[in-house]
Design an enzyme around this catalytic site. Structure first.
Site, PDB file in Angstrom:
ATOM      1  CG  ASP A 183      -1.925  -0.849   1.272  1.00 14.14           C
ATOM      2  OD1 ASP A 183      -2.303  -1.473   0.514  1.00 14.14           O
ATOM      3  OD2 ASP A 183      -2.588  -0.919   2.183  1.00 14.14           O
ATOM      4  NE  ARG A 228      -4.670  -1.409  -3.995  1.00 13.12           N
ATOM      5  CZ  ARG A 228      -4.338  -1.873  -2.833  1.00 13.12           C
ATOM      6  NH1 ARG A 228      -4.007  -0.883  -2.299  1.00 13.12           N
ATOM      7  NH2 ARG A 228      -4.498  -2.978  -2.399  1.00 13.12           N
TER       8      ARG A 228
HETATM    9  C1  LIG Z   1      -9.054  -1.222  -3.224  1.00 11.43           C
HETATM   10  C2  LIG Z   1      -8.446  -0.035  -2.561  1.00 11.43           C
HETATM   11  C3  LIG Z   1      -7.186   0.276  -2.190  1.00 11.43           C
HETATM   12  C4  LIG Z   1      -6.673   1.577  -1.559  1.00 11.43           C
HETATM   13  N1  LIG Z   1      -5.459   1.616  -1.425  1.00 11.43           N
HETATM   14  C5  LIG Z   1      -5.119   2.846  -0.840  1.00 11.43           C
HETATM   15  C6  LIG Z   1      -3.652   3.292  -0.606  1.00 11.43           C
HETATM   16  O1  LIG Z   1      -2.834   2.023  -0.639  1.00 11.43           O
HETATM   17  N2  LIG Z   1      -3.254   4.302  -0.427  1.00 11.43           N
HETATM   18  C7  LIG Z   1      -4.029   5.569  -0.324  1.00 11.43           C
HETATM   19  O2  LIG Z   1      -3.714   6.439  -0.150  1.00 11.43           O
HETATM   20  N3  LIG Z   1      -5.471   5.037  -0.501  1.00 11.43           N
HETATM   21  C8  LIG Z   1      -5.945   3.990  -0.806  1.00 11.43           C
HETATM   22  N4  LIG Z   1      -7.304   3.690  -1.253  1.00 11.43           N
HETATM   23  C9  LIG Z   1      -8.371   4.932  -0.852  1.00 11.43           C
HETATM   24  C10 LIG Z   1      -8.200   5.860  -2.038  1.00 11.43           C
HETATM   25  O3  LIG Z   1      -7.046   6.552  -2.248  1.00 11.43           O
HETATM   26  C11 LIG Z   1      -9.439   6.909  -1.896  1.00 11.43           C
HETATM   27  O4  LIG Z   1      -9.080   7.517  -0.634  1.00 11.43           O
HETATM   28  C12 LIG Z   1     -10.727   6.160  -1.771  1.00 11.43           C
HETATM   29  O5  LIG Z   1     -10.929   5.193  -2.695  1.00 11.43           O
HETATM   30  C13 LIG Z   1     -11.906   7.032  -2.345  1.00 11.43           C
HETATM   31  O6  LIG Z   1     -11.722   7.614  -3.621  1.00 11.43           O
HETATM   32  P1  LIG Z   1     -12.756   7.289  -4.745  1.00 11.43           P
HETATM   33  O7  LIG Z   1     -11.613   6.968  -5.914  1.00 11.43           O
HETATM   34  O8  LIG Z   1     -13.554   6.099  -4.276  1.00 11.43           O
HETATM   35  O9  LIG Z   1     -13.477   8.483  -5.277  1.00 11.43           O
HETATM   36  P2  LIG Z   1     -13.912   9.759  -4.490  1.00 11.43           P
HETATM   37  O10 LIG Z   1     -14.089  10.816  -5.502  1.00 11.43           O
HETATM   38  O11 LIG Z   1     -13.538   9.871  -2.972  1.00 11.43           O
HETATM   39  O12 LIG Z   1     -15.566   9.108  -4.440  1.00 11.43           O
HETATM   40  C14 LIG Z   1     -16.443   8.701  -5.485  1.00 11.43           C
HETATM   41  C15 LIG Z   1     -17.697   8.283  -4.808  1.00 11.43           C
HETATM   42  O13 LIG Z   1     -17.556   6.802  -4.260  1.00 11.43           O
HETATM   43  C16 LIG Z   1     -18.347   6.764  -3.379  1.00 11.43           C
HETATM   44  N5  LIG Z   1     -17.504   6.731  -2.127  1.00 11.43           N
HETATM   45  C17 LIG Z   1     -16.148   7.012  -1.767  1.00 11.43           C
HETATM   46  N6  LIG Z   1     -15.796   6.646  -0.510  1.00 11.43           N
HETATM   47  C18 LIG Z   1     -16.830   6.508   0.170  1.00 11.43           C
HETATM   48  C19 LIG Z   1     -17.122   6.159   1.602  1.00 11.43           C
HETATM   49  N7  LIG Z   1     -16.040   6.210   2.493  1.00 11.43           N
HETATM   50  N8  LIG Z   1     -18.425   5.760   1.723  1.00 11.43           N
HETATM   51  C20 LIG Z   1     -19.459   5.822   1.093  1.00 11.43           C
HETATM   52  N9  LIG Z   1     -19.087   6.015  -0.214  1.00 11.43           N
HETATM   53  C21 LIG Z   1     -17.896   6.428  -0.767  1.00 11.43           C
HETATM   54  C22 LIG Z   1     -19.336   7.943  -3.187  1.00 11.43           C
HETATM   55  O14 LIG Z   1     -20.434   7.500  -3.926  1.00 11.43           O
HETATM   56  C23 LIG Z   1     -18.294   9.005  -3.856  1.00 11.43           C
HETATM   57  O15 LIG Z   1     -19.136   9.898  -4.538  1.00 11.43           O
HETATM   58  C24 LIG Z   1      -7.770   2.760  -1.836  1.00 11.43           C
HETATM   59  C25 LIG Z   1      -8.821   2.353  -2.312  1.00 11.43           C
HETATM   60  C26 LIG Z   1      -9.252   1.124  -2.906  1.00 11.43           C
HETATM   61  C27 LIG Z   1     -10.592   1.086  -3.533  1.00 11.43           C
END
Ligand SMILES: Cc1cc2nc3c(=O)[nH]c(=O)nc-3n(C[C@H](O)[C@H](O)[C@H](O)COP(=O)(O)OP(=O)(O)OC[C@H]3O[C@@H](n4cnc5c(N)ncnc54)[C@H](O)[C@@H]3O)c2cc1C
Length: 305
Positions: free
Chosen positions: A131, A183
């Site tokens: 990560d 990723r």
């Molecule tokens: C498999 C996976 C691994 C990850 N690994 C890392 C990592 O190693 N390092 C790191 O910094 N980040 C990591 N993340 C987190 C990532 O960086 C984001 O913070 C997170 O995925 C929210 O961004 P988004 O792309 O979903 O878009 P956003 O613009 O945040 O959200 C888009 C839409 O998704 C939905 N949504 C998003 N979050 C939520 C929530 N908490 N509850 C309910 N609905 C929600 C909503 O409908 C929102 O409008 C990971 C995420 C995933 C999915």
């Protein structure tokens, strides 16, 4: 109104966890995002995820570990997880955080600890995802990853990049030369404008640029997002460039957009669900609230019921 950065600030205050955990409702809300405190509970959650056509990635919650003994316990936990994956036959790999293995104590310690887990995973034909954490450790994380990747195969160990960082496109190009499995996510930490795009639109635009680079590379990557705009852009690009469904996978977090997870799996796309479990759920949970402060209203509403 609690802002994203205030919630991320609170996510670093471990002491608040004890306070929060006293409220059973708070605990109930955590079960939406966290699979439980034990490996057994995580295995049960992963069976359920697998039953819906999705693969998984175990994440034992812990970060910024402060003692060598604690890092040793983390390594043992992951060796246990890899054994349990084989014993139970569930479809899952593992995700690790290098600060959990001692990156902030000594990068050499983190490398040695991560190496033990990657070696065991490689022996079992499994895969370890490193990560990405805050920008204070981006370079150190990439450095340790490159050492691991030099010793182990493309399908043994991979890394994460965050589209909110200015440096990410350069990192992606550099890592693809090795090559490496990446990723792509947007990034979950509080970063200053010196290192990260402050505006969501720029983070999203960069996400799409890096996604295109990854999908054109011929290497199997993970597109990690719940954002329908990012998903549509990926589907559209893959179709236009004739990138097959099996050439990459989508990834989402446990408990978030389950409908979309199952839909993409039904449509024949690889879908991996990241399944966090463990006692140190507090910072992870607060970062999830920060992404969608509407979830706080869900807590408050239920408090008065
Ligand atoms: C498999 C996976 C691994 C990850 N690994 C890392 C990592 O190693 N390092 C790191 O910094 N980040 C990591 N993340 C987190 C990532 O960086 C984001 O913070 C997170 O995925 C929210 O961004 P988004 O792309 O979903 O878009 P956003 O613009 O945040 O959200 C888009 C839409 O998704 C939905 N949504 C998003 N979050 C939520 C929530 N908490 N509850 C309910 N609905 C929600 C909503 O409908 C929102 O409008 C990971 C995420 C995933 C999915």
């Amino acid at each position: 109104m609690l802002t994203r950065s205030a919630l991320i600030y609170l996510s670093r205050k471990e002491g608040l966890k004890d306070f929060a955990a006293r409220f059973s409702l708070f605990k109930k809300l955590t079960t939406r995002f966290i699979a439980g405190e034990s490996i057994d509970e995580a295995v049960a959650a992963i069976r359920e995820v697998n039953a819906h056509g999705c693969s998984a990635s175990f994440d034992h919650l812990n970060e910024s570990v402060g003692s060598t003994a604690e890092t040793e316990a983390e390594v043992r936990e992951y060796l246990d997880v890899l054994r349990r994956i084989d014993e139970t036959g569930i479809n899952s790999n593992v995700s690790i955080k290098l600060t959990q293995f001692g990156l902030e104590i000594d990068p050499e310690l983190a490398y040695r600890n991560a190496r033990r887990v990657v070696e065991d995973a490689a022996r079992r034909g499994n895969f370890v995802r490193v990560d990405m954490e805050g920008s204070n450790v981006t370079q150190a994380t990439i450095d340790v990853f490159k050492r691991l990747r030099a010793e182990f195969g493309l399908n043994d160990v991979g890394i994460v990049l965050q589209s909110y960082l200015y440096r990410t496109m350069d990192d992606a190009r550099d890592l693809l030369k090795i090559p490496a499995r990446i990723r792509l996510c947007k990034g979950a930490y509080n970063e200053p404008p010196e290192v990260a795009y402050p505006n969501k639109k720029d983070v999203d635009d960069n996400y799409i640029r890096v996604m295109k680079l990854l999908l054109s590379s011929g290497i199997y990557h993970g597109i990690a997002t719940h954002d329908p705009r990012m998903i549509d852009a990926t589907l559209e690009f893959a179709k236009r460039e004739e990138v097959s469904k099996g050439a990459f996978e989508f990834q989402m977090l446990y408990g978030i957009r389950r409908d979309l997870q199952e839909q993409l799996a039904r449509d024949g796309y690889g879908m991996r669900v990241y399944v966090p479990y463990g006692k140190h759920w507090y910072p992870y949970f607060m970062r999830r609230l920060a992404e969608r402060p509407a979830n706080i209203w869900f807590v408050l509403k239920n408090l008065w019921k």
